[in-house]
Scaffold this motif. Structure first.
Motif, short mmCIF file in Angstrom:
data_model
loop_
_atom_site.label_atom_id
_atom_site.label_comp_id
_atom_site.label_asym_id
_atom_site.label_seq_id
_atom_site.Cartn_x
_atom_site.Cartn_y
_atom_site.Cartn_z
N GLY A 9 -52.52 40.62 -30.12
CA GLY A 9 -51.71 41.51 -30.95
C GLY A 9 -52.50 42.58 -31.69
O GLY A 9 -51.97 43.24 -32.58
N LYS A 10 -53.76 42.79 -31.31
CA LYS A 10 -54.62 43.73 -32.03
C LYS A 10 -54.08 45.17 -31.97
O LYS A 10 -53.97 45.85 -32.99
CB LYS A 10 -56.06 43.67 -31.48
CG LYS A 10 -56.68 42.29 -31.52
CD LYS A 10 -58.09 42.28 -30.94
CE LYS A 10 -58.21 42.66 -29.49
NZ LYS A 10 -57.52 41.73 -28.56
N THR A 11 -53.76 45.62 -30.76
CA THR A 11 -53.26 46.99 -30.61
C THR A 11 -51.91 47.14 -31.31
O THR A 11 -51.65 48.15 -31.98
CB THR A 11 -53.14 47.36 -29.11
OG1 THR A 11 -54.46 47.34 -28.55
CG2 THR A 11 -52.55 48.73 -28.91
N THR A 12 -51.07 46.12 -31.19
CA THR A 12 -49.76 46.16 -31.87
C THR A 12 -49.96 46.28 -33.38
O THR A 12 -49.29 47.09 -34.04
CB THR A 12 -48.97 44.87 -31.54
OG1 THR A 12 -48.92 44.73 -30.12
CG2 THR A 12 -47.58 44.91 -32.12
N ILE A 27 -44.63 39.25 -31.47
CA ILE A 27 -46.03 39.48 -31.10
C ILE A 27 -46.92 39.72 -32.31
O ILE A 27 -48.14 39.78 -32.20
CB ILE A 27 -46.19 40.62 -30.07
CG1 ILE A 27 -45.49 41.90 -30.53
CG2 ILE A 27 -45.67 40.21 -28.73
CD1 ILE A 27 -45.63 43.04 -29.53
N GLN A 53 -56.99 53.01 -27.32
CA GLN A 53 -57.64 52.16 -26.31
C GLN A 53 -57.59 52.82 -24.93
O GLN A 53 -58.50 52.70 -24.14
CB GLN A 53 -56.91 50.79 -26.29
CG GLN A 53 -57.55 49.77 -25.40
CD GLN A 53 -56.92 48.38 -25.58
OE1 GLN A 53 -55.87 48.24 -26.17
NE2 GLN A 53 -57.58 47.37 -25.05
N GLY A 93 -54.37 40.10 -25.79
CA GLY A 93 -52.97 39.71 -25.95
C GLY A 93 -52.67 39.10 -27.31
O GLY A 93 -51.55 38.66 -27.57
N1 LIG Z 1 -43.69 46.77 -25.31
C1 LIG Z 1 -43.96 45.49 -25.08
N2 LIG Z 1 -43.08 44.69 -24.44
C2 LIG Z 1 -43.32 43.40 -24.22
N3 LIG Z 1 -44.45 42.78 -24.62
C3 LIG Z 1 -45.37 43.51 -25.25
C4 LIG Z 1 -45.18 44.90 -25.52
N4 LIG Z 1 -46.27 45.36 -26.17
C5 LIG Z 1 -47.10 44.31 -26.29
N5 LIG Z 1 -46.56 43.21 -25.74
C6 LIG Z 1 -47.16 41.87 -25.69
O1 LIG Z 1 -47.65 41.57 -26.99
C7 LIG Z 1 -48.88 40.89 -26.93
C8 LIG Z 1 -49.91 41.63 -27.74
O2 LIG Z 1 -50.24 42.85 -27.09
P1 LIG Z 1 -51.40 43.80 -27.63
O3 LIG Z 1 -51.48 44.97 -26.73
O4 LIG Z 1 -51.17 44.06 -29.07
O5 LIG Z 1 -52.67 42.84 -27.46
P2 LIG Z 1 -54.23 43.12 -27.70
O6 LIG Z 1 -54.72 42.06 -28.63
O7 LIG Z 1 -54.43 44.53 -28.11
O8 LIG Z 1 -54.86 42.85 -26.27
P3 LIG Z 1 -56.14 43.54 -25.52
O9 LIG Z 1 -57.38 42.91 -26.15
O10 LIG Z 1 -55.98 43.13 -24.11
O11 LIG Z 1 -56.07 45.02 -25.74
C9 LIG Z 1 -49.23 40.75 -25.45
O12 LIG Z 1 -48.86 39.46 -25.02
C10 LIG Z 1 -48.37 41.82 -24.78
O13 LIG Z 1 -48.01 41.42 -23.49
#
Ligand SMILES: Nc1ncnc2c1ncn2[C@@H]1O[C@H](COP(=O)(O)OP(=O)(O)OP(=O)(O)O)[C@@H](O)[C@H]1O
Ligand SMILES: [Mg+2]
Length: 237
Positions: free
Chosen positions: A43-46, A20, A90, A41
């Protein structure tokens, strides 16, 4: 202040693993206001969680204030995170059993720091927070909860602030008030890394990173709204 070298994050699902975050490299200095934009989705929060030491990347290295977080013990990392970093989550992460005041001062209590009720009141007033300090999170609107989460971060006076869509639940005026506060903190030397869906806000930060499918696809210094919309258009195809 924050350096990430080629960090990737894989998540193991029942039958397979998914990547991710892919070999992401970032450097953010004191006084920088960095924004991260990208689709849901992407990956910003990750990425934010890896940069702030809340989550360990599967590969690559993260340095916070010169220290490689992967080489620190759990205790030392927790201490580093408590003293150098503050995060606006968030999902707010307020404790339901604590009232507004106790939620805001919680990080100070954990650090055995002095607590000033009047400072908390001033801070919340400055965020345009109108509810009572004795109310509990379930008695607050989404926007009010977000302001409590922001106050809990600002009260720390940390050197680095991670903000994950910090104004997503707020009305336009509150959004501007809080954004201006973050900008003022950056001008005072705080390093701010903010995820946002608001292109107008991102255009008022020093540098914007555009994330798609776990990769930084571009980086724009002193971005304009038009430049950022053009970047988002390339993602939509
Ligand atoms: N613990 C986990 N298990 C499986 N998939 C995960 C997990 N954490 C995140 N993901 C997946 O990783 C991808 C990135 O998730 P993330 O939360 O980082 O996105 P984001 O850019 O912050 O989205 P948003 O704008 O909706 O907050 C997504 O497809 C999510 O489903
Ligand atoms: Mg997110």
């Amino acid at each position: 202040m924050i350096i990430a070298k080629k960090i990737s994050k894989q998540i193991q699902l029942a039958s397979h693993s998914v990547e991710i975050l892919h070999e992401t490299t970032i450097c953010a200095r004191p006084g920088e206001f960095l924004s991260i934009i990208g689709p849901s989705g992407s990956g910003k929060t990750t990425l934010l969680n890896c940069l702030s030491g809340l989550m360990m990347p599967s590969s690559g290295e993260v340095y916070i204030d010169g220290q490689c977080i992967q080489r620190l013990s759990a205790g030392k990392l927790a201490q580093l995170r408590r003293t150098v970093i503050s995060t606006i989550f968030q999902s707010y992460n307020l404790l339901p059993a604590l009232n507004v005041l106790d939620n805001v001062v919680l990080p100070l209590r954990l650090n055995h720091q002095r607590i000033s009720k009047s400072e908390v009141k001033t801070l919340l007033n400055g965020l345009n927070f109108k509810a009572d300090l004795n109310q509990f999170p379930n008695q607050l609107s989404g926007g009010e909860q977000q302001k409590v989460a922001i106050a809990r971060t600002l009260v720390m006076h940390a050197q680095v602030i991670f903000a994950d869509e910090p104004t997503g639940a707020l009305d336009l005026i509150s959004r501007q008030v809080i954004f201006q506060q973050l900008r003022a903190l950056a001008e005072q030397g705080v390093c701010i890394i903010m995820v946002t869906h608001d292109v107008e806000q991102a255009a008022h930060t020093g540098r914007a990173l555009i994330l798609n499918d776990g990769r930084i696809i571009s980086e724009v210094k002193h971005p304009s709204v038009d430049q950022l919309f053009a970047q988002m258009d390339t993602i939509r195809g």
